[in-house]
Design a protein around this motif. Structure first.
Motif, PDB file in Angstrom:
ATOM      1  N   ARG A 123      -3.037   7.721  -8.771  1.00  0.00           N
ATOM      2  CA  ARG A 123      -4.061   7.944  -8.267  1.00  0.00           C
ATOM      3  C   ARG A 123      -4.872   7.008  -7.318  1.00  0.00           C
ATOM      4  NH1 ARG A 123      -7.530  10.235 -13.584  1.00  0.00           N
ATOM      5  NH2 ARG A 123      -6.196  11.819 -13.984  1.00  0.00           N
ATOM      6  N   PRO A 124      -5.490   7.284  -6.344  1.00  0.00           N
ATOM      7  CA  PRO A 124      -6.087   6.408  -5.242  1.00  0.00           C
ATOM      8  C   PRO A 124      -6.744   5.303  -6.215  1.00  0.00           C
ATOM      9  CG  PRO A 124      -6.507   8.609  -4.648  1.00  0.00           C
ATOM     10  CD  PRO A 124      -5.872   8.721  -5.995  1.00  0.00           C
ATOM     11  N   GLY A 125      -6.595   4.027  -5.750  1.00  0.00           N
ATOM     12  CA  GLY A 125      -7.365   3.030  -6.193  1.00  0.00           C
ATOM     13  C   GLY A 125      -6.494   1.738  -6.127  1.00  0.00           C
ATOM     14  N   ASN A 126      -7.095   0.646  -6.669  1.00  0.00           N
ATOM     15  CA  ASN A 126      -6.439  -0.814  -6.572  1.00  0.00           C
ATOM     16  C   ASN A 126      -5.562  -0.976  -7.925  1.00  0.00           C
ATOM     17  OD1 ASN A 126      -7.484  -1.177  -4.234  1.00  0.00           O
ATOM     18  ND2 ASN A 126      -9.427  -1.878  -4.774  1.00  0.00           N
ATOM     19  N   TYR A 127      -4.356  -1.314  -7.662  1.00  0.00           N
ATOM     20  CA  TYR A 127      -3.541  -1.735  -8.810  1.00  0.00           C
ATOM     21  C   TYR A 127      -3.135  -3.009  -8.586  1.00  0.00           C
ATOM     22  CZ  TYR A 127      -3.357   3.140  -9.503  1.00  0.00           C
ATOM     23  OH  TYR A 127      -3.469   4.576  -9.777  1.00  0.00           O
ATOM     24  N   THR A 161      -2.501  -1.348  -2.916  1.00  0.00           N
ATOM     25  CA  THR A 161      -3.525  -0.132  -2.772  1.00  0.00           C
ATOM     26  C   THR A 161      -3.039   1.088  -2.626  1.00  0.00           C
ATOM     27  OG1 THR A 161      -4.790  -1.929  -1.611  1.00  0.00           O
ATOM     28  CG2 THR A 161      -5.778   0.222  -1.113  1.00  0.00           C
ATOM     29  N   SER A 216       0.971  -1.360   0.039  1.00  0.00           N
ATOM     30  CA  SER A 216      -0.047   0.037   0.047  1.00  0.00           C
ATOM     31  C   SER A 216       1.016   1.185  -0.048  1.00  0.00           C
ATOM     32  CB  SER A 216      -0.923   0.085   1.244  1.00  0.00           C
ATOM     33  OG  SER A 216      -0.271  -0.097   2.322  1.00  0.00           O
ATOM     34  N   LYS A 237      -4.082   5.009  -1.592  1.00  0.00           N
ATOM     35  CA  LYS A 237      -4.867   5.986  -1.053  1.00  0.00           C
ATOM     36  C   LYS A 237      -4.779   7.304  -0.955  1.00  0.00           C
ATOM     37  CE  LYS A 237      -5.566   1.944   2.493  1.00  0.00           C
ATOM     38  NZ  LYS A 237      -5.000   1.694   3.708  1.00  0.00           N
ATOM     39  N   ASP A 253      -3.027  -0.537 -13.731  1.00  0.00           N
ATOM     40  CA  ASP A 253      -4.120   0.096 -13.170  1.00  0.00           C
ATOM     41  C   ASP A 253      -5.496  -0.900 -13.037  1.00  0.00           C
ATOM     42  OD1 ASP A 253      -5.152   0.291 -15.366  1.00  0.00           O
ATOM     43  OD2 ASP A 253      -4.609   2.413 -15.551  1.00  0.00           O
ATOM     44  N   SER A 254      -6.530  -0.415 -12.462  1.00  0.00           N
ATOM     45  CA  SER A 254      -7.745  -1.448 -12.304  1.00  0.00           C
ATOM     46  C   SER A 254      -8.141  -1.543 -14.011  1.00  0.00           C
ATOM     47  CB  SER A 254      -8.671  -0.496 -11.550  1.00  0.00           C
ATOM     48  OG  SER A 254      -9.124   0.666 -12.030  1.00  0.00           O
ATOM     49  N   THR A 257      -1.709  -7.201  -4.877  1.00  0.00           N
ATOM     50  CA  THR A 257      -2.428  -5.901  -4.886  1.00  0.00           C
ATOM     51  C   THR A 257      -1.775  -4.884  -4.178  1.00  0.00           C
ATOM     52  OG1 THR A 257      -4.664  -7.334  -4.933  1.00  0.00           O
ATOM     53  CG2 THR A 257      -4.570  -4.962  -4.464  1.00  0.00           C
ATOM     54  N   ALA A 284      -1.166   8.232  -2.374  1.00  0.00           N
ATOM     55  CA  ALA A 284      -1.323   8.746  -3.742  1.00  0.00           C
ATOM     56  C   ALA A 284      -0.140   9.880  -4.096  1.00  0.00           C
ATOM     57  CB  ALA A 284      -2.583   9.326  -4.028  1.00  0.00           C
TER      58      ALA A 284
END
Ligand SMILES: [Cu+2]
Length: 150
Positions: A125-129, A148, A76, A150, A100-101, A146, A79
């Motif tokens: 950017r925030p999100g799950n990669y 993450t 994790s 934030k 990226d997602s 994963t 951002a």
């Protein structure tokens, strides 16, 4: 008077040249920021080094015993600019790539064995990669996880 004007023009021209040269870095980073999804991986990583210094560095290690695995499947980060310090103590070649997602590649490190490298991901950017190894068969064998943001 004409001569003076010509000289002045010349002086201005060379000043503009210098200014242009200095601006180069900014131009590159501006492009990188807008298309951080693509080119961030290659040589630009070194160019953007100074800028990325403000970001976060996270560590990732490949299995030291040569298993097709990283030592963690979750990472994790905050951002912004994220640097992955990747260490592969094993003699099997690995790398780390991040998608990226939408499954578009955000960046990819060098392939290394018994070495370490860094992967600079700019402006995440925030999100799950997902992060994974691009060596054929390694991701399928479990070299993925994963990230993450934030
Ligand atoms: Cu691998």
């Amino acid at each position: 008077m004409k001569k003076l004007a010509a000289l002045l023009t010349l002086a201005l021209a060379s000043f503009a040249l210098v200014a242009c040269g200095g601006d180069d870095d900014n131009d590159t980073t501006a492009t990188q920021t807008s298309e951080a999804t693509n080119g961030a991986a290659t040589g630009e990583a070194t160019t953007g080094g100074g800028q990325a210094a403000g970001g976060e560095t996270i560590s990732l290690e490949a299995d030291p015993d040569g298993q097709l695995a990283y030592t963690t499947d979750t990472l994790s980060a905050k951002a912004g600019n994220v640097t992955i310090a990747f260490d592969n103590p094993a003699s099997i070649t690995h790398d780390v790539a991040v998608n990226d997602s939408a499954d578009d590649e955000v960046g990819k490190s060098d392939l290394i064995a018994q070495d370490s490298t860094t992967l600079v991901l700019e402006n995440l950017r925030p999100g799950n990669y997902t992060f994974y190894c691009t060596v054929p068969g390694h991701k399928e064998a479990g070299m993925e996880g994963t990230l993450t943001v934030k």
